[in-house]
Design an enzyme around this catalytic site. Structure first.
Site, mmCIF file in Angstrom:
data_model
loop_
_atom_site.group_PDB
_atom_site.id
_atom_site.type_symbol
_atom_site.label_atom_id
_atom_site.label_comp_id
_atom_site.label_asym_id
_atom_site.label_seq_id
_atom_site.Cartn_x
_atom_site.Cartn_y
_atom_site.Cartn_z
ATOM 1 C CG HIS A 263 -1.795 -1.175 1.337
ATOM 2 N ND1 HIS A 263 -1.715 -2.086 2.386
ATOM 3 C CD2 HIS A 263 -2.752 -1.668 0.498
ATOM 4 C CE1 HIS A 263 -2.592 -3.050 2.195
ATOM 5 N NE2 HIS A 263 -3.237 -2.820 1.065
ATOM 6 C CB THR B 263 -5.426 8.073 6.350
ATOM 7 O OG1 THR B 263 -4.122 7.556 6.022
ATOM 8 C CG2 THR B 263 -5.300 9.310 7.222
ATOM 9 C CG HIS C 8 -0.440 8.493 2.506
ATOM 10 N ND1 HIS C 8 -1.231 7.364 2.450
ATOM 11 C CD2 HIS C 8 -0.012 8.582 3.792
ATOM 12 C CE1 HIS C 8 -1.309 6.825 3.651
ATOM 13 N NE2 HIS C 8 -0.570 7.530 4.490
ATOM 14 C CD GLU D 161 -3.544 9.665 3.448
ATOM 15 O OE1 GLU D 161 -3.230 9.467 4.632
ATOM 16 O OE2 GLU D 161 -4.216 8.850 2.768
ATOM 17 C CG HIS E 250 1.018 10.140 7.480
ATOM 18 N ND1 HIS E 250 -0.031 9.491 6.876
ATOM 19 C CD2 HIS E 250 0.768 11.471 7.340
ATOM 20 C CE1 HIS E 250 -0.880 10.379 6.405
ATOM 21 N NE2 HIS E 250 -0.425 11.591 6.669
ATOM 22 C CG HIS F 5 3.299 5.519 6.171
ATOM 23 N ND1 HIS F 5 3.087 5.403 7.546
ATOM 24 C CD2 HIS F 5 2.209 6.160 5.667
ATOM 25 C CE1 HIS F 5 1.908 5.912 7.837
ATOM 26 N NE2 HIS F 5 1.357 6.385 6.736
HETATM 27 N N1 LIG Z 1 -1.857 6.817 7.248
HETATM 28 S S1 LIG Z 1 -1.767 6.442 8.776
HETATM 29 O O1 LIG Z 1 -0.642 7.083 9.403
HETATM 30 O O2 LIG Z 1 -3.022 6.691 9.435
HETATM 31 N N2 LIG Z 1 -1.527 4.858 8.741
HETATM 32 C C1 LIG Z 1 -1.100 4.117 9.730
HETATM 33 N N3 LIG Z 1 -0.891 2.793 9.674
HETATM 34 C C2 LIG Z 1 -0.441 2.154 10.858
HETATM 35 C C3 LIG Z 1 -0.330 3.157 11.965
HETATM 36 S S2 LIG Z 1 -0.754 4.727 11.302
HETATM 37 ZN ZN LIG Z 2 -0.272 7.486 6.475
#
Ligand SMILES: NS(=O)(=O)/N=C1/NCCS1
Ligand SMILES: [Zn+2]
Length: 263
Positions: free
Chosen positions: A64, A199, A96, A106, A119, A94
């Site tokens: 993803h 998200t 987006h 986002e 993030h 990570h």
């Molecule tokens: N995009 S996000 O930061 O909300 N995604 C996540 N995945 C695991 C912890 S936070």
């Molecule tokens: Zn994220």
């Protein structure tokens, strides 16, 4: 019914509610930050970021996005201050992005998209004993959001894109050590904060978001490399499974206020 969630028409954000009913919850993320409605809160403390480069362990293609994972066995790398009580332990970071440079973040600011969004994910290690436990609690997670704007190449992102040859397809991983993610933070630590969610599915409503006002830079070429990663395990039909876009649209603010750390 979707089999495995993703970002295409048949399994993307518009149908996540089929398997993940929280998608229509009361504190979903991301949101459009309307700056004139943000409330300056002088009680918000300055953010305190203390990361140790030795905590960095591995980079993984999750199918993803790609995630840089850290050793979160102790409080060596933590986030404090801002809206937080106590310390939140660094877990991973990570990104987006979108199918072209004109969109991909986002969160939005006054309706404006950035090209991508970083993030940096932390969990409340004072109240909970693991990330998984914290992820189920309303004050369990803290995610630091940083916007990326197309401009000069980012030498620190170059270290990340240099790993992509080893993690091209879903499930691939490669050592990623000696990296302090504070090198990806802008000069200003002014922020907006609000109560939200993951998200990505399962969209758990356990995130206190801290979104930095100032973007960092990434070059067009660096961002293009993000899109060369694959959503799938094999390399057949490469065009069909490039990681072109992986951002969720903004969600209703509902009964929430956004606070600002700055006037
Ligand atoms: N995009 S996000 O930061 O909300 N995604 C996540 N995945 C695991 C912890 S936070
Ligand atoms: Zn994220």
């Amino acid at each position: 019914m979707m089999h495995q969630w993703g970002y295409e028409d048949h399994n993307g954000p518009e149908v996540w509610h089929d398997l993940f009913p929280l998608a229509n919850g009361d504190r979903q993320s991301p949101i459009n930050i309307i700056t004139r409605d943000a409330i300056y809160d002088p009680s918000l403390q300055p953010l305190q970021v203390n990361y140790d480069h030795d905590s960095a362990k591995v980079v993984i293609n999750t199918g993803h996005t790609f995630t840089m994972e850290f050793d979160d066995g102790d409080d060596t790398s933590v986030l404090r201050g801002g809206p937080f009580i106590g310390s939140y332990r660094l877990r991973q970071f990570h990104f987006h992005w979108g199918s072209s440079d004109g969109h991909g973040s986002e969160h939005k600011v006054d309706g404006m998209d950035y090209a991508a969004e970083l993030h940096i994910v932390h969990w409340n290690s004072e109240k909970f004993s693991s990330f998984v436990e914290a992820a189920c609690a309303p004050d369990g997670l803290a995610v630091l959001g940083v916007f990326l704007k197309i401009g000069e190449p980012n030498r620190y992102i170059e270290r990340i894109t240099d790993t992509f040859g080893a993690i091209r397809s879903k499930g691939k991983q490669s050592p990623f050590t000696n990296f302090d993610p504070s090198c990806l933070l802008p000069a200003s630590m002014d922020f907006w904060t609000y109560p939200g969610s993951l998200t990505v599915p399962p969209l758990l409503e356990s995130v206190t978001w801290v979104v930095l006002k100032e973007p960092i830079s990434i070059s067009h070429e660096q961002l293009a490399r993000f899109r060369s990663l694959l959503f799938t395990k094999d390399t057949a039909e490469i065009e069909a499974c490039c990681m072109k876009s992986n951002h969720r649209p903004v969600q209703p603010l509902k009964n929430r206020k956004v606070r600002a750390s700055f006037l």
